[in-house]
Motif scaffolding. Sequence first.
Motif: not given
Length: 144
Positions: A107-113, A141-143
């Motif tokens: 959750d922390q990594v996801s919110k950051l990106f 995965v983000y873009s």
Amino acid sequence: AGKGRAVLLASAYNFKKIIAVECAPELVTTMKNNLAHYNAGARKCFDVDIVCADAATVPIPAEKCVLFFFNPFKPETLQKVANNIAFSLGSSFQDKYIIYYNPTPKDQVSKLFESIPGMRRKKMPRTSPKYLILSPFDALVYST
């Protein structure tokens, strides 16, 4: 970048350039040795820069790029890297892709990106053969 496994795998694709960042000099030495002994027949990308540095201090390339992480940082370093990504997006209209394996805490990594302007999370079904071949670990995965 550790001992360079991801670098070796990436070199089998048509990337213009690969930049590997590792802060431990002994791992940089091992990575260079592994790359030197890797089967050149499998390689498509030969332009590989291996940088011995703290990833928080390395600028993100302005051109289109894929950023690969395998849960490498403590939260404060990850925040600095995310800030660098956001800065690079502000100075460039080139696409950026982030692949982050084994996010902890997720959750922390996801919110950051997701807080990076213009960065959107991509859905990658866990049952996708492409996903399962890459890793048994969860991935974000983000873009742009």
